[in-house]
Design a protein around this motif. Sequence first.
Motif, PDB file in Angstrom:
ATOM      1  N   ILE A   1      -7.367  20.704  14.639  1.00 13.59           N
ATOM      2  CA  ILE A   1      -6.356  21.594  14.038  1.00 13.59           C
ATOM      3  C   ILE A   1      -5.045  21.477  14.803  1.00 13.59           C
ATOM      4  O   ILE A   1      -3.954  21.455  14.207  1.00 13.59           O
ATOM      5  CB  ILE A   1      -6.856  23.053  14.052  1.00 13.59           C
TER       6      ILE A   1
ATOM      7  N   ASP B   1      -1.750  20.256  12.749  1.00 13.59           N
ATOM      8  CA  ASP B   1      -0.629  21.178  12.579  1.00 13.59           C
ATOM      9  C   ASP B   1       0.435  21.036  13.660  1.00 13.59           C
ATOM     10  O   ASP B   1       1.366  21.842  13.721  1.00 13.59           O
ATOM     11  CB  ASP B   1      -1.151  22.625  12.560  1.00 13.59           C
TER      12      ASP B   1
ATOM     13  N   GLU C   1     -15.921  31.235  13.640  1.00  9.77           N
ATOM     14  CA  GLU C   1     -16.419  30.216  12.727  1.00  9.77           C
ATOM     15  C   GLU C   1     -15.571  28.961  12.864  1.00  9.77           C
ATOM     16  O   GLU C   1     -14.354  28.994  12.685  1.00  9.77           O
ATOM     17  CB  GLU C   1     -16.354  30.732  11.281  1.00  9.77           C
ATOM     18  N   LEU C   2     -16.207  27.849  13.199  1.00 13.53           N
ATOM     19  CA  LEU C   2     -15.459  26.616  13.393  1.00 13.53           C
ATOM     20  C   LEU C   2     -14.962  26.074  12.059  1.00 13.53           C
ATOM     21  O   LEU C   2     -15.694  26.067  11.074  1.00 13.53           O
ATOM     22  CB  LEU C   2     -16.339  25.556  14.053  1.00 13.53           C
ATOM     23  N   PRO C   3     -13.724  25.631  12.000  1.00 22.27           N
ATOM     24  CA  PRO C   3     -13.234  25.007  10.764  1.00 22.27           C
ATOM     25  C   PRO C   3     -13.945  23.686  10.520  1.00 22.27           C
ATOM     26  O   PRO C   3     -14.502  23.076  11.433  1.00 22.27           O
ATOM     27  CB  PRO C   3     -11.735  24.802  11.044  1.00 22.27           C
ATOM     28  N   ARG C   4     -13.916  23.250   9.291  1.00 14.60           N
ATOM     29  CA  ARG C   4     -14.619  22.029   8.914  1.00 14.60           C
ATOM     30  C   ARG C   4     -14.112  20.827   9.698  1.00 14.60           C
ATOM     31  O   ARG C   4     -14.860  19.903  10.002  1.00 14.60           O
ATOM     32  CB  ARG C   4     -14.436  21.789   7.410  1.00 14.60           C
ATOM     33  N   GLU C   5     -12.839  20.837  10.072  1.00 16.08           N
ATOM     34  CA  GLU C   5     -12.255  19.694  10.771  1.00 16.08           C
ATOM     35  C   GLU C   5     -12.709  19.579  12.226  1.00 16.08           C
ATOM     36  O   GLU C   5     -12.565  18.521  12.843  1.00 16.08           O
ATOM     37  CB  GLU C   5     -10.716  19.787  10.747  1.00 16.08           C
ATOM     38  N   ALA C   6     -13.242  20.642  12.783  1.00  9.05           N
ATOM     39  CA  ALA C   6     -13.561  20.663  14.222  1.00  9.05           C
ATOM     40  C   ALA C   6     -14.889  19.963  14.508  1.00  9.05           C
ATOM     41  O   ALA C   6     -15.832  20.555  15.034  1.00  9.05           O
ATOM     42  CB  ALA C   6     -13.585  22.107  14.727  1.00  9.05           C
TER      43      ALA C   6
ATOM     44  N   ARG D   1     -17.917  20.966  17.379  1.00  7.65           N
ATOM     45  CA  ARG D   1     -19.241  21.267  16.824  1.00  7.65           C
ATOM     46  C   ARG D   1     -20.304  20.362  17.456  1.00  7.65           C
ATOM     47  O   ARG D   1     -21.406  20.814  17.793  1.00  7.65           O
ATOM     48  CB  ARG D   1     -19.233  21.099  15.303  1.00  7.65           C
TER      49      ARG D   1
END
Length: 301
Positions: free
Chosen positions: A128, A132, A219-224, A228
Motif C-alpha cells: 500500500i 499510494d 484486516e490485511l488488505p488484499r495487496e499485503a 500475510r
Amino acid sequence: MNPLGINAVTDPAANKLIQQILKKRGTRTKDACGNKPSSSTNQALLPRSPSQPVECTIDQTLRELLFREAAHQKLRRSRFNPNPHDTSLTMSWVLQEPSRMGIEYGLQDIPIPYPVHPLHVPYIPIEIRLRDRIKFAKPQPNAKFPLNYKKWIMTDLLYSIEWLKTFSVFQKLTESEKRLHVKAVSRMVALFTAAFWSHDERRSEVTVMPDGIILVQGELPREAKMDRAFHFEIIHRIRQLRMDKQEYVLLKGIMACECVHDGFSHLSRMMMQCQDLHVLFSALGLKGPMIPAVMDELYSP
C-alpha cells in the motif's frame, strides 16, 4: 572348525593391508621378525575406543541446537536492545565474535501475561505504501516510547545474527563471506524463529513478539501479500505440519547452513555443505523421511 568358511591370513605382519588397518586402529601385531612394538610407542598404539554410535551423534546435535534455541529466545527477551539509528552500530561491530548470546544482559521487564498490543506507530503494508506513494515517517528524536521499546524488524535481525555466530563454521568464513551469509540467511531465521515462538508459546495465529507487540494489525488488505506470508502463513504451515520443537530446531539449523552465495570460495562452500549435511543427517536419523516432506511443505509457495 570354520563355520563361516573364512580363510585366515597365515602371516598378518607381512600383509600390508592388515597393517594399515591396524595402524589406523592404533594397534599392531608383531613385526616380521616376531618383535612387539617398543614400549615408547605402546601408548600411541593402544586400541582406541570405538567412535560414537550414530544415535549419540544425533542426540548431541539435537542437544546443541536446543541449547542454542534457548539462548536465542533468552536474548530476544533480554535488555540487549541496540538502536538501529545509532551510527556506531556498524556491520563490523555486528559481526564481532564470539556471539553476544553468552553475555548476561538480564531479562526485559515484561508483564505477565504479556499483553498483546499494536505498534506505537501506524502500520501500513509495504504494498500500500508503494502503491499510494506514502512517505516513511522520519524518526522523531523526542518521541516518547517506553524505555524497553524495541524496533523488532531490525532488532530481531541482530538477534538472529548472534545466533548464527554460534556455529563454528561461521567463524571460518572471511569477513566478506560473513556479510553475504548474514544478508542471505538472517531474515529467514528471524521470521521462522518469531513464528514458531508465537505458535508454541502464545498459541497465536499471528506473529507476536516477546514483549507483546504485533507487527501487523487489523484486516490485511488484499495487496499485503508479503505481510500475510511473513506473519500468518508461516504459523499456518507450522500448525498444518504439527511441527514439534525438535523438528523446528533441526530445520532452523539447516537454514543456518544454506550456502547459495556466489561470493563464497570453494573451501567455504565445502565447509558449509558439510555442516548442512551433518544437521540434515541428524534430522533424518531422528525423524526419518518426514523431514524432507516438512521442508518441501514449509518452503512451498
